[in-house]
Design a protein around this motif. Sequence first.
Motif, PDB file in Angstrom:
ATOM      1  N   ASN A 148       0.935  -1.139   0.118  1.00  0.00           N
ATOM      2  CA  ASN A 148       0.025  -0.142   0.129  1.00  0.00           C
ATOM      3  C   ASN A 148       1.015   1.579  -0.028  1.00  0.00           C
ATOM      4  OD1 ASN A 148      -2.494  -1.491  -0.103  1.00  0.00           O
ATOM      5  ND2 ASN A 148      -2.723  -1.473   2.206  1.00  0.00           N
ATOM      6  N   GLU A 149       1.930   1.251   0.866  1.00  0.00           N
ATOM      7  CA  GLU A 149       2.862   2.582   0.796  1.00  0.00           C
ATOM      8  C   GLU A 149       3.443   2.560  -0.516  1.00  0.00           C
ATOM      9  OE1 GLU A 149       5.546   2.063   4.214  1.00  0.00           O
ATOM     10  OE2 GLU A 149       4.012   1.950   5.668  1.00  0.00           O
ATOM     11  N   ASP A 150       3.833   1.268  -1.263  1.00  0.00           N
ATOM     12  CA  ASP A 150       4.511   1.539  -2.627  1.00  0.00           C
ATOM     13  C   ASP A 150       3.465   2.412  -3.399  1.00  0.00           C
ATOM     14  OD1 ASP A 150       6.752   0.272  -1.585  1.00  0.00           O
ATOM     15  OD2 ASP A 150       6.119  -1.542  -2.519  1.00  0.00           O
ATOM     16  N   THR A 151       2.478   1.815  -3.429  1.00  0.00           N
ATOM     17  CA  THR A 151       1.101   2.289  -4.245  1.00  0.00           C
ATOM     18  C   THR A 151       1.072   3.734  -4.098  1.00  0.00           C
ATOM     19  OG1 THR A 151      -0.475   1.561  -3.171  1.00  0.00           O
ATOM     20  CG2 THR A 151       0.122   0.149  -5.117  1.00  0.00           C
ATOM     21  N   ARG A 152       0.979   4.116  -2.739  1.00  0.00           N
ATOM     22  CA  ARG A 152       0.909   5.742  -2.382  1.00  0.00           C
ATOM     23  C   ARG A 152       2.091   6.369  -2.787  1.00  0.00           C
ATOM     24  NH1 ARG A 152      -0.001   4.491   3.323  1.00  0.00           N
ATOM     25  NH2 ARG A 152      -1.755   2.742   3.271  1.00  0.00           N
ATOM     26  N   ASN A 166      10.171   5.276 -12.326  1.00  0.00           N
ATOM     27  CA  ASN A 166      10.338   3.870 -11.775  1.00  0.00           C
ATOM     28  C   ASN A 166      11.928   3.303 -12.018  1.00  0.00           C
ATOM     29  OD1 ASN A 166       9.797   2.277  -9.921  1.00  0.00           O
ATOM     30  ND2 ASN A 166       8.304   0.884 -10.898  1.00  0.00           N
ATOM     31  N   THR A 167      12.901   4.241 -11.791  1.00  0.00           N
ATOM     32  CA  THR A 167      14.217   3.829 -12.017  1.00  0.00           C
ATOM     33  C   THR A 167      14.866   3.210 -10.756  1.00  0.00           C
ATOM     34  OG1 THR A 167      14.942   5.866 -11.053  1.00  0.00           O
ATOM     35  CG2 THR A 167      15.045   5.915 -13.431  1.00  0.00           C
ATOM     36  N   VAL A 168      16.015   2.449 -11.064  1.00  0.00           N
ATOM     37  CA  VAL A 168      16.462   1.565  -9.931  1.00  0.00           C
ATOM     38  C   VAL A 168      16.908   2.359  -8.829  1.00  0.00           C
ATOM     39  CG1 VAL A 168      18.325   0.160  -9.558  1.00  0.00           C
ATOM     40  CG2 VAL A 168      17.362  -0.129 -11.919  1.00  0.00           C
ATOM     41  N   LEU A 169      17.464   3.702  -9.041  1.00  0.00           N
ATOM     42  CA  LEU A 169      17.864   4.548  -7.941  1.00  0.00           C
ATOM     43  C   LEU A 169      16.582   4.946  -6.948  1.00  0.00           C
ATOM     44  CD1 LEU A 169      20.239   5.823  -6.608  1.00  0.00           C
ATOM     45  CD2 LEU A 169      19.958   7.897  -8.008  1.00  0.00           C
ATOM     46  N   GLU A 170      15.500   5.202  -7.796  1.00  0.00           N
ATOM     47  CA  GLU A 170      14.430   5.644  -7.067  1.00  0.00           C
ATOM     48  C   GLU A 170      13.761   4.422  -6.206  1.00  0.00           C
ATOM     49  OE1 GLU A 170      11.785   7.159 -10.006  1.00  0.00           O
ATOM     50  OE2 GLU A 170      12.700   8.975 -10.079  1.00  0.00           O
ATOM     51  N   ARG A 171      13.899   3.089  -6.630  1.00  0.00           N
ATOM     52  CA  ARG A 171      13.219   1.961  -5.805  1.00  0.00           C
ATOM     53  C   ARG A 171      14.270   1.924  -4.805  1.00  0.00           C
ATOM     54  NH1 ARG A 171      12.522  -2.162 -10.782  1.00  0.00           N
ATOM     55  NH2 ARG A 171      11.121  -1.077 -12.020  1.00  0.00           N
ATOM     56  N   VAL A 172      15.396   1.819  -4.957  1.00  0.00           N
ATOM     57  CA  VAL A 172      16.437   1.617  -4.042  1.00  0.00           C
ATOM     58  C   VAL A 172      16.119   2.667  -2.723  1.00  0.00           C
ATOM     59  CG1 VAL A 172      18.835   1.739  -3.236  1.00  0.00           C
ATOM     60  CG2 VAL A 172      18.249   0.556  -5.294  1.00  0.00           C
ATOM     61  N   GLU A 173      15.996   3.977  -3.305  1.00  0.00           N
ATOM     62  CA  GLU A 173      15.786   4.998  -1.933  1.00  0.00           C
ATOM     63  C   GLU A 173      14.296   4.872  -1.297  1.00  0.00           C
ATOM     64  OE1 GLU A 173      15.992   8.720  -4.280  1.00  0.00           O
ATOM     65  OE2 GLU A 173      17.908   8.754  -4.476  1.00  0.00           O
ATOM     66  N   GLY A 174      13.352   4.373  -2.199  1.00  0.00           N
ATOM     67  CA  GLY A 174      12.051   4.161  -1.551  1.00  0.00           C
ATOM     68  C   GLY A 174      12.157   2.985  -0.618  1.00  0.00           C
ATOM     69  N   ALA A 175      13.022   2.046  -1.107  1.00  0.00           N
ATOM     70  CA  ALA A 175      12.963   0.591  -0.109  1.00  0.00           C
ATOM     71  C   ALA A 175      13.786   1.137   1.126  1.00  0.00           C
ATOM     72  CB  ALA A 175      13.730  -0.397  -0.647  1.00  0.00           C
ATOM     73  N   GLN A 176      14.973   2.091   1.020  1.00  0.00           N
ATOM     74  CA  GLN A 176      15.569   2.552   2.066  1.00  0.00           C
ATOM     75  C   GLN A 176      14.721   3.322   3.131  1.00  0.00           C
ATOM     76  OE1 GLN A 176      18.883   5.051   0.949  1.00  0.00           O
ATOM     77  NE2 GLN A 176      19.983   4.713   3.072  1.00  0.00           N
ATOM     78  N   GLN A 177      13.905   4.362   2.446  1.00  0.00           N
ATOM     79  CA  GLN A 177      12.879   5.160   3.354  1.00  0.00           C
ATOM     80  C   GLN A 177      11.908   4.146   3.927  1.00  0.00           C
ATOM     81  OE1 GLN A 177      13.316   8.252   3.866  1.00  0.00           O
ATOM     82  NE2 GLN A 177      15.090   8.251   2.673  1.00  0.00           N
ATOM     83  N   ARG A 178      11.342   3.142   3.461  1.00  0.00           N
ATOM     84  CA  ARG A 178      10.342   2.490   4.093  1.00  0.00           C
ATOM     85  C   ARG A 178      10.994   1.498   5.196  1.00  0.00           C
ATOM     86  NH1 ARG A 178       9.082   1.139  -1.195  1.00  0.00           N
ATOM     87  NH2 ARG A 178      10.357  -1.026  -1.134  1.00  0.00           N
ATOM     88  N   TRP A 179      12.375   1.050   5.141  1.00  0.00           N
ATOM     89  CA  TRP A 179      13.064   0.384   6.027  1.00  0.00           C
ATOM     90  C   TRP A 179      13.378   1.189   7.419  1.00  0.00           C
ATOM     91  CZ3 TRP A 179      18.285   1.105   7.751  1.00  0.00           C
ATOM     92  CH2 TRP A 179      18.680   0.275   8.618  1.00  0.00           C
ATOM     93  N   LYS A 180      13.754   2.522   6.857  1.00  0.00           N
ATOM     94  CA  LYS A 180      13.909   3.335   7.912  1.00  0.00           C
ATOM     95  C   LYS A 180      12.559   3.580   8.932  1.00  0.00           C
ATOM     96  CE  LYS A 180      17.879   6.100   5.991  1.00  0.00           C
ATOM     97  NZ  LYS A 180      18.298   7.378   5.644  1.00  0.00           N
ATOM     98  N   ARG A 181      11.379   3.836   8.316  1.00  0.00           N
ATOM     99  CA  ARG A 181      10.303   3.920   8.965  1.00  0.00           C
ATOM    100  C   ARG A 181       9.792   2.694   9.529  1.00  0.00           C
ATOM    101  NH1 ARG A 181       8.428   6.678   3.804  1.00  0.00           N
ATOM    102  NH2 ARG A 181       7.650   4.410   3.134  1.00  0.00           N
ATOM    103  N   GLN A 182      10.025   1.636   9.146  1.00  0.00           N
ATOM    104  CA  GLN A 182       9.929   0.294   9.830  1.00  0.00           C
ATOM    105  C   GLN A 182      10.803   0.480  11.201  1.00  0.00           C
ATOM    106  OE1 GLN A 182      10.322  -2.750   7.107  1.00  0.00           O
ATOM    107  NE2 GLN A 182       8.376  -2.521   6.237  1.00  0.00           N
TER     108      GLN A 182
END
Length: 198
Positions: A148-152, A166-182
């Motif tokens: 859900n967070e990904d789609t938002r 949807n570049t690789v760098l943006e995916r990595v940054e998004g995953a990093q932000q989600r991990w920090k929030r978790q």
Amino acid sequence: LFPQASAMFAQCTSKCVSSVLLVVLLSCVLSPPTQAGKSSEDIRCKCICPPYRNISGHIYNRNVSQKDCNCLHVVEPMPVPGNDVEAYCLLCECKYEERSTTTIKVIIIVYLSVVGALLLYMAFLVLVDPLIRKPDAYTQPLHNEEENEDTRSLAAAPTPSGVRANTVLERVEGAQQRWKRQVQEQRKTVFDRHKMLS
């Protein structure tokens, strides 16, 4: 799932490497003592003869001992007549070569056994492991929240025209932000529970 898989992989690789090393040591210890005369596959004399008069250059190989590694013993049939043999042989460069087919076989066996063990482990992870493990009731909602967070985040992110959003760098940054929030949420829940218990 991934930390457990990496731990299992580390255990498997350490066991595989130790068993392979044991097999290699046993084969070295139990192998028969080296004989004075090596097998014909392990030794050869290679003579490279350049073009001479009207004869084209040629490479001659023959299984002979090191003392017999010269043009006279290796070059057969001799392409020049008897009075030119000495001049022809002076042009030829002969080298004695040795190899150990036993060592080559052991290295290939070790390599194939390691690759085979890794392939078996990969097949286990792909085929058997999902059947054994059942989805956790606790982790499933977390995966749904991540999706859900990904789609938002994708819907909220402004996409410039002509550039893929949807570049690789943006995916990595998004995953990093989600991990920090978790991590922050986990710290908060752990400290809240700690306060409640104390």
